[in-house]
Design a protein around this motif. Structure first.
Motif, PDB file in Angstrom:
ATOM      1  N   GLU A  15      -7.011  40.763   5.854  1.00 41.32           N
ATOM      2  CA  GLU A  15      -5.763  40.406   5.168  1.00 41.32           C
ATOM      3  C   GLU A  15      -4.555  41.061   5.832  1.00 41.32           C
ATOM      4  OE1 GLU A  15      -5.509  38.225   2.932  1.00 41.32           O
ATOM      5  OE2 GLU A  15      -7.122  38.282   1.455  1.00 41.32           O
ATOM      6  N   GLU A  16      -4.784  42.133   6.571  1.00 38.94           N
ATOM      7  CA  GLU A  16      -3.686  42.870   7.181  1.00 38.94           C
ATOM      8  C   GLU A  16      -3.338  42.342   8.568  1.00 38.94           C
ATOM      9  OE1 GLU A  16      -1.655  45.295   6.106  1.00 38.94           O
ATOM     10  OE2 GLU A  16      -2.500  45.010   4.106  1.00 38.94           O
ATOM     11  N   CYS A  17      -4.346  42.286   9.444  1.00 36.09           N
ATOM     12  CA  CYS A  17      -4.053  41.947  10.840  1.00 36.09           C
ATOM     13  C   CYS A  17      -4.578  40.567  11.221  1.00 36.09           C
ATOM     14  CB  CYS A  17      -4.616  43.018  11.775  1.00 36.09           C
ATOM     15  SG  CYS A  17      -6.410  43.047  11.880  1.00 36.09           S
ATOM     16  N   GLU A  18      -5.258  39.896  10.268  1.00 33.03           N
ATOM     17  CA  GLU A  18      -5.737  38.525  10.465  1.00 33.03           C
ATOM     18  C   GLU A  18      -6.735  38.384  11.595  1.00 33.03           C
ATOM     19  OE1 GLU A  18      -2.374  35.920  10.601  1.00 33.03           O
ATOM     20  OE2 GLU A  18      -2.090  36.060   8.436  1.00 33.03           O
ATOM     21  N   SER A  19      -7.385  39.485  11.972  1.00 34.99           N
ATOM     22  CA  SER A  19      -8.461  39.364  12.943  1.00 34.99           C
ATOM     23  C   SER A  19      -9.723  38.886  12.232  1.00 34.99           C
ATOM     24  CB  SER A  19      -8.712  40.698  13.643  1.00 34.99           C
ATOM     25  OG  SER A  19      -9.238  41.646  12.748  1.00 34.99           O
ATOM     26  N   VAL A  20     -10.491  38.066  12.934  1.00 34.44           N
ATOM     27  CA  VAL A  20     -11.730  37.538  12.375  1.00 34.44           C
ATOM     28  C   VAL A  20     -12.875  38.460  12.769  1.00 34.44           C
ATOM     29  CG1 VAL A  20     -13.327  35.582  12.380  1.00 34.44           C
ATOM     30  CG2 VAL A  20     -10.855  35.189  12.453  1.00 34.44           C
ATOM     31  N   GLN A  21     -13.692  38.805  11.784  1.00 32.11           N
ATOM     32  CA  GLN A  21     -14.762  39.775  11.992  1.00 32.11           C
ATOM     33  C   GLN A  21     -16.066  39.257  11.400  1.00 32.11           C
ATOM     34  OE1 GLN A  21     -13.796  43.500  12.298  1.00 32.11           O
ATOM     35  NE2 GLN A  21     -11.609  43.237  12.062  1.00 32.11           N
ATOM     36  N   PRO A  22     -17.192  39.630  12.019  1.00 31.68           N
ATOM     37  CA  PRO A  22     -18.470  39.362  11.371  1.00 31.68           C
ATOM     38  C   PRO A  22     -18.645  40.298  10.187  1.00 31.68           C
ATOM     39  CG  PRO A  22     -18.829  40.615  13.387  1.00 31.68           C
ATOM     40  CD  PRO A  22     -17.347  40.310  13.313  1.00 31.68           C
ATOM     41  N   VAL A  23     -19.115  39.764   9.089  1.00 28.34           N
ATOM     42  CA  VAL A  23     -19.255  40.553   7.864  1.00 28.34           C
ATOM     43  C   VAL A  23     -20.599  40.284   7.191  1.00 28.34           C
ATOM     44  CG1 VAL A  23     -16.768  40.660   7.399  1.00 28.34           C
ATOM     45  CG2 VAL A  23     -18.110  38.784   6.451  1.00 28.34           C
ATOM     46  N   GLU A  24     -20.941  41.204   6.300  1.00 30.91           N
ATOM     47  CA  GLU A  24     -22.038  40.996   5.368  1.00 30.91           C
ATOM     48  C   GLU A  24     -21.443  40.857   3.978  1.00 30.91           C
ATOM     49  OE1 GLU A  24     -25.529  43.723   7.428  1.00 30.91           O
ATOM     50  OE2 GLU A  24     -24.482  44.430   5.647  1.00 30.91           O
ATOM     51  N   VAL A  25     -22.009  39.952   3.200  1.00 29.61           N
ATOM     52  CA  VAL A  25     -21.564  39.778   1.820  1.00 29.61           C
ATOM     53  C   VAL A  25     -22.720  40.148   0.899  1.00 29.61           C
ATOM     54  CG1 VAL A  25     -20.576  38.199   0.131  1.00 29.61           C
ATOM     55  CG2 VAL A  25     -20.101  37.875   2.565  1.00 29.61           C
ATOM     56  N   ASP A  26     -22.509  41.180   0.083  1.00 25.23           N
ATOM     57  CA  ASP A  26     -23.508  41.589  -0.895  1.00 25.23           C
ATOM     58  C   ASP A  26     -23.677  40.514  -1.961  1.00 25.23           C
ATOM     59  OD1 ASP A  26     -24.021  43.982   0.276  1.00 25.23           O
ATOM     60  OD2 ASP A  26     -22.804  45.162  -1.105  1.00 25.23           O
ATOM     61  N   SER A  28     -23.315  40.967  -4.910  1.00 29.33           N
ATOM     62  CA  SER A  28     -22.216  41.208  -5.863  1.00 29.33           C
ATOM     63  C   SER A  28     -20.906  40.606  -5.397  1.00 29.33           C
ATOM     64  CB  SER A  28     -22.035  42.709  -6.070  1.00 29.33           C
ATOM     65  OG  SER A  28     -21.644  43.334  -4.857  1.00 29.33           O
ATOM     66  N   GLY A  29     -20.872  40.162  -4.128  1.00 26.60           N
ATOM     67  CA  GLY A  29     -19.661  39.548  -3.600  1.00 26.60           C
ATOM     68  C   GLY A  29     -18.822  40.481  -2.760  1.00 26.60           C
ATOM     69  N   GLU A  30     -19.272  41.732  -2.623  1.00 28.85           N
ATOM     70  CA  GLU A  30     -18.525  42.690  -1.807  1.00 28.85           C
ATOM     71  C   GLU A  30     -18.658  42.346  -0.331  1.00 28.85           C
ATOM     72  OE1 GLU A  30     -18.409  47.473  -0.872  1.00 28.85           O
ATOM     73  OE2 GLU A  30     -19.565  46.727  -2.543  1.00 28.85           O
ATOM     74  N   ILE A  31     -17.536  42.359   0.376  1.00 25.07           N
ATOM     75  CA  ILE A  31     -17.515  42.041   1.800  1.00 25.07           C
ATOM     76  C   ILE A  31     -17.433  43.329   2.598  1.00 25.07           C
ATOM     77  CG2 ILE A  31     -16.241  40.883   3.630  1.00 25.07           C
ATOM     78  CD1 ILE A  31     -15.176  38.949   1.489  1.00 25.07           C
ATOM     79  N   ARG A  32     -18.344  43.484   3.555  1.00 24.83           N
ATOM     80  CA  ARG A  32     -18.328  44.644   4.438  1.00 24.83           C
ATOM     81  C   ARG A  32     -18.351  44.158   5.878  1.00 24.83           C
ATOM     82  NH1 ARG A  32     -23.041  46.662   1.404  1.00 24.83           N
ATOM     83  NH2 ARG A  32     -24.151  45.851   3.193  1.00 24.83           N
ATOM     84  N   THR A  33     -17.578  44.827   6.726  1.00 24.19           N
ATOM     85  CA  THR A  33     -17.673  44.505   8.138  1.00 24.19           C
ATOM     86  C   THR A  33     -18.988  45.037   8.683  1.00 24.19           C
ATOM     87  OG1 THR A  33     -16.414  46.497   8.632  1.00 24.19           O
ATOM     88  CG2 THR A  33     -15.209  44.427   8.595  1.00 24.19           C
ATOM     89  N   VAL A  34     -19.535  44.370   9.662  1.00 22.05           N
ATOM     90  CA  VAL A  34     -20.796  44.763  10.265  1.00 22.05           C
ATOM     91  C   VAL A  34     -20.541  45.888  11.259  1.00 22.05           C
ATOM     92  CG1 VAL A  34     -22.718  43.998  11.698  1.00 22.05           C
ATOM     93  CG2 VAL A  34     -21.793  42.476   9.949  1.00 22.05           C
ATOM     94  N   GLY A  35     -21.179  47.033  11.035  1.00 23.50           N
ATOM     95  CA  GLY A  35     -21.111  48.140  11.977  1.00 23.50           C
ATOM     96  C   GLY A  35     -19.903  49.036  11.800  1.00 23.50           C
TER      97      GLY A  35
END
Ligand SMILES: [Zn+2]
Length: 51
Positions: A15-26, A28-35
């Motif tokens: 949301e800040e820098c608009e870079s696209v990243q691979p993520v994991e979604v729990d 519960s819906g929580e989004i975490r970046t991978v690594g």
């Protein structure tokens, strides 16, 4: 066979820098970046890209 309790992998945009990243979604819906605990810009607010 993937369990529905496993994190799903996808892509999200910071949301800040608009870079696209691979993520994991729990389940519960929580989004975490991978690594990384957060984006390289320091934000941890992401918007999941569908599809
Ligand atoms: Zn960022």
């Amino acid at each position: 066979m993937a369990s529905s309790d496993d994190p799903r992998h996808g892509l999200a945009v910071c949301e800040e820098c608009e870079s696209v990243q691979p993520v994991e979604v729990d389940p519960s819906g929580e989004i975490r970046t991978v690594g990384n605990p957060s984006c390289r810009c320091g934000s941890n607010e992401f918007r999941l890209l569908e599809g």
